[in-house]
Scaffold this motif. Structure first.
Motif, PDB file in Angstrom:
ATOM      1  N   GLU A 136      -0.334   9.502   8.673  1.00  0.00           N
ATOM      2  CA  GLU A 136      -0.204   8.267   9.443  1.00  0.00           C
ATOM      3  C   GLU A 136       1.161   7.604   9.355  1.00  0.00           C
ATOM      4  O   GLU A 136       2.029   7.998   8.594  1.00  0.00           O
ATOM      5  CB  GLU A 136      -1.271   7.258   8.994  1.00  0.00           C
ATOM      6  N   ILE A 137       1.327   6.600  10.114  1.00  0.00           N
ATOM      7  CA  ILE A 137       2.421   5.663  10.333  1.00  0.00           C
ATOM      8  C   ILE A 137       3.324   6.127  11.473  1.00  0.00           C
ATOM      9  O   ILE A 137       3.327   5.522  12.542  1.00  0.00           O
ATOM     10  CB  ILE A 137       3.244   5.341   9.066  1.00  0.00           C
ATOM     11  N   THR A 229      -7.715  -2.222   0.542  1.00  0.00           N
ATOM     12  CA  THR A 229      -7.015  -1.915  -0.705  1.00  0.00           C
ATOM     13  C   THR A 229      -5.532  -2.239  -0.582  1.00  0.00           C
ATOM     14  O   THR A 229      -4.995  -2.405   0.525  1.00  0.00           O
ATOM     15  CB  THR A 229      -7.158  -0.428  -1.064  1.00  0.00           C
ATOM     16  N   HIS A 230      -4.879  -2.287  -1.729  1.00  0.00           N
ATOM     17  CA  HIS A 230      -3.444  -2.576  -1.740  1.00  0.00           C
ATOM     18  C   HIS A 230      -2.667  -1.522  -0.954  1.00  0.00           C
ATOM     19  O   HIS A 230      -1.759  -1.854  -0.176  1.00  0.00           O
ATOM     20  CB  HIS A 230      -2.936  -2.632  -3.184  1.00  0.00           C
ATOM     21  N   ASP A 231      -3.011  -0.250  -1.142  1.00  0.00           N
ATOM     22  CA  ASP A 231      -2.290   0.823  -0.440  1.00  0.00           C
ATOM     23  C   ASP A 231      -2.491   0.731   1.072  1.00  0.00           C
ATOM     24  O   ASP A 231      -1.535   0.917   1.844  1.00  0.00           O
ATOM     25  CB  ASP A 231      -2.760   2.198  -0.933  1.00  0.00           C
ATOM     26  N   ASP A 232      -3.709   0.450   1.489  1.00  0.00           N
ATOM     27  CA  ASP A 232      -3.967   0.325   2.929  1.00  0.00           C
ATOM     28  C   ASP A 232      -3.272  -0.901   3.507  1.00  0.00           C
ATOM     29  O   ASP A 232      -2.731  -0.855   4.618  1.00  0.00           O
ATOM     30  CB  ASP A 232      -5.477   0.245   3.191  1.00  0.00           C
ATOM     31  N   ALA A 233      -3.286  -1.997   2.760  1.00  0.00           N
ATOM     32  CA  ALA A 233      -2.592  -3.197   3.222  1.00  0.00           C
ATOM     33  C   ALA A 233      -1.093  -2.940   3.342  1.00  0.00           C
ATOM     34  O   ALA A 233      -0.445  -3.385   4.302  1.00  0.00           O
ATOM     35  CB  ALA A 233      -2.855  -4.355   2.259  1.00  0.00           C
ATOM     36  N   THR A 234      -0.543  -2.183   2.396  1.00  0.00           N
ATOM     37  CA  THR A 234       0.882  -1.838   2.439  1.00  0.00           C
ATOM     38  C   THR A 234       1.199  -0.986   3.662  1.00  0.00           C
ATOM     39  O   THR A 234       2.205  -1.208   4.356  1.00  0.00           O
ATOM     40  CB  THR A 234       1.286  -1.084   1.164  1.00  0.00           C
ATOM     41  N   ALA A 235       0.328  -0.005   3.952  1.00  0.00           N
ATOM     42  CA  ALA A 235       0.538   0.853   5.124  1.00  0.00           C
ATOM     43  C   ALA A 235       0.497   0.032   6.410  1.00  0.00           C
ATOM     44  O   ALA A 235       1.337   0.211   7.310  1.00  0.00           O
ATOM     45  CB  ALA A 235      -0.516   1.953   5.162  1.00  0.00           C
ATOM     46  N   PHE A 236      -0.475  -0.875   6.507  1.00  0.00           N
ATOM     47  CA  PHE A 236      -0.596  -1.707   7.702  1.00  0.00           C
ATOM     48  C   PHE A 236       0.609  -2.627   7.846  1.00  0.00           C
ATOM     49  O   PHE A 236       1.174  -2.782   8.940  1.00  0.00           O
ATOM     50  CB  PHE A 236      -1.883  -2.507   7.635  1.00  0.00           C
ATOM     51  N   SER A 264     -10.407   5.984  11.972  1.00  0.00           N
ATOM     52  CA  SER A 264     -10.043   5.410  10.676  1.00  0.00           C
ATOM     53  C   SER A 264      -8.599   4.939  10.809  1.00  0.00           C
ATOM     54  O   SER A 264      -7.960   5.148  11.847  1.00  0.00           O
ATOM     55  CB  SER A 264     -10.171   6.463   9.564  1.00  0.00           C
ATOM     56  N   GLY A 265      -8.043   4.307   9.764  1.00  0.00           N
ATOM     57  CA  GLY A 265      -6.646   3.895   9.833  1.00  0.00           C
ATOM     58  C   GLY A 265      -6.389   2.906  10.954  1.00  0.00           C
ATOM     59  O   GLY A 265      -7.199   2.031  11.263  1.00  0.00           O
TER      60      GLY A 265
END
Length: 413
Positions: A136-137, A229-236, A264-265
């Protein structure tokens, strides 16, 4: 007049409306081709099981909308209701091992037995993009950039709004699912069979409901951003930062989950306020779990689809005056001269339209204007009398082999 009418929700498309369609499709293909996407042609018929697994057995598509049947060989088939599952099936069959990184585009009819209304037909057309093999991203940013530029170019007024949300990974979804289950548990005894199934099997789908009573409950439901989660919030946050830097306007819609089970994502939609209840003209997101759902290995993937009928209704397109010569026989005896002249002009790539009926000149000119021709040519066995229908109605008499030079001279003037 015939006793047979089109099937409800299926429309005939006449030449007058095709120019806008062709303009839109050519712009879409032109833009995605520049970004390295290649066309994949997918079958209209698929095994029903493909969509039972991918879309979800309790989705509206499977429950109420699929055109599925058993053929003479006892095989369960259906008309495709969407393109992503078929594209992933084709990728797993042909590309996964030898060419795992792919960018596909496809275009064609899809079929759902929905209640026909503005922006919603039972046979409709989608233009889809799929990026397969990349995490992703960056693929998501590419799709958002493409969509933004396409709609900015095609839609002159009342631009659609890009709405985004981030569904997160398994941990985020598990935490959020537990919160939603606790919230909706008070009301579940009042749910019908479909919403109760969603509550028990994929509660995120409750946020995507069209039921007015449950929509009222959704307004006060927990928000995903409080459980990510922190990692998902960071990705977003990383995605939003890049989108901001690219100058792509958007709003975060925390109720946006998309209507299919495989997302997802990041998920996103472009929504117009000019289309009533059916305002979504483009939608997509990440679907890493789709391959696994249809029996394949885990595969990174993201994509989007554009509803062509809805997009056409937002595009203002003026059909250009045709530069064609509208050829008609001057008399019945002159009809015999038409084929050789048509052959000559076609060989010289001069646009033309042949009308093989003799009638009064006033009627012929009226027909030529209705067709949108620039010239009308009254054909005799030796010459063509050409009248400019656009500029001056000037009449000029030419030999058959002089038409090309006349046409090219007029185009330059």
């Amino acid at each position: 007049m015939t006793q047979f009418q089109p099937i409800r929700g299926v429309v005939d498309q006449f030449p007058e409306s095709n120019a806008c369609w062709q303009h839109i499709i050519s712009k879409l293909v032109e833009n995605v081709d520049l970004m390295g996407y290649k066309e994949i042609k997918l079958p209209i018929l698929e095994q029903t099981e493909l969509f039972l697994r991918s879309v979800g057995t309790q989705s509206d598509i499977v429950q109420k909308e699929m055109y599925s049947f058993e053929d003479h060989g006892k095989e369960h088939l259906c008309l495709r209701p969407e393109g992503t599952a078929g594209c992933m099936r084709a990728y797993l069959n042909q590309c996964f091992r030898e060419a795992p990184f792919q960018r596909f585009w496809y275009y064609g009819p899809m079929f759902r037995r929905e209640r026909p209304q503005k922006g919603r037909l039972r046979q409709f057309h989608q233009f889809g993009l799929e990026i397969i093999g990349y995490d992703e991203i960056m693929p998501e940013i590419e799709l958002l950039l493409l969509g933004h530029r396409l709609f900015d170019e095609l839609i002159q007024n009342s631009k659609p709004v890009l709405e985004i949300n981030y569904l997160g990974g398994k941990e985020s979804r598990a935490s959020y699912t537990n919160a939603l289950k606790e919230y909706f548990s008070t009301y579940k005894n009042d749910f019908d069979e479909i919403h109760l199934y969603r509550y028990e099997n994929n509660i995120l789908r409750l946020l995507d409901t069209k039921d007015d009573a449950i929509l009222k409950l959704v307004k006060n439901a927990p928000k995903l951003s409080d459980y990510i989660t922190h990692d998902d919030a960071t990705a977003f946050n990383t995605m939003k930062k890049i989108i901001d830097e690219l100058g792509i306007p958007y709003v975060v819609n925390e109720r946006l989950v998309r209507g299919l089970d495989y997302y997802s994502g990041l998920v996103f939609e472009w929504v117009s306020d000019q289309l009533g209840a059916q305002g979504t003209i483009c939608a997509g997101g990440r679907y890493n779990g789709l391959s696994n759902q249809i029996g394949g290995p885990d595969v990174f993937a993201t994509g989007l689809s554009i509803g062509i009928e809805r997009l056409v209704s937002l595009v203002e397109y003026d059909t250009e005056q045709k530069k064609a010569i509208y050829l008609v026989p001057d008399t019945q005896e002159d009809l015999i001269a038409m084929p050789s002249l048509v052959s000559l002009l076609h060989e010289e790539q001069i646009p033309l339209f042949s009308h093989f009926c003799v009638s009064q000149r006033k009627k012929q000119i009226k027909r030529a204007n209705k067709y949108g021709a620039k010239y009308i040519g009254f054909v005799t066995q030796e010459k063509v009398e050409i009248i400019d229908l656009v500029q001056d109605n000037e009449s000029v008499s030419l030999k058959h082999n002089e038409v090309k030079a006349f046409y090219e001279r007029r185009l330059r003037s």
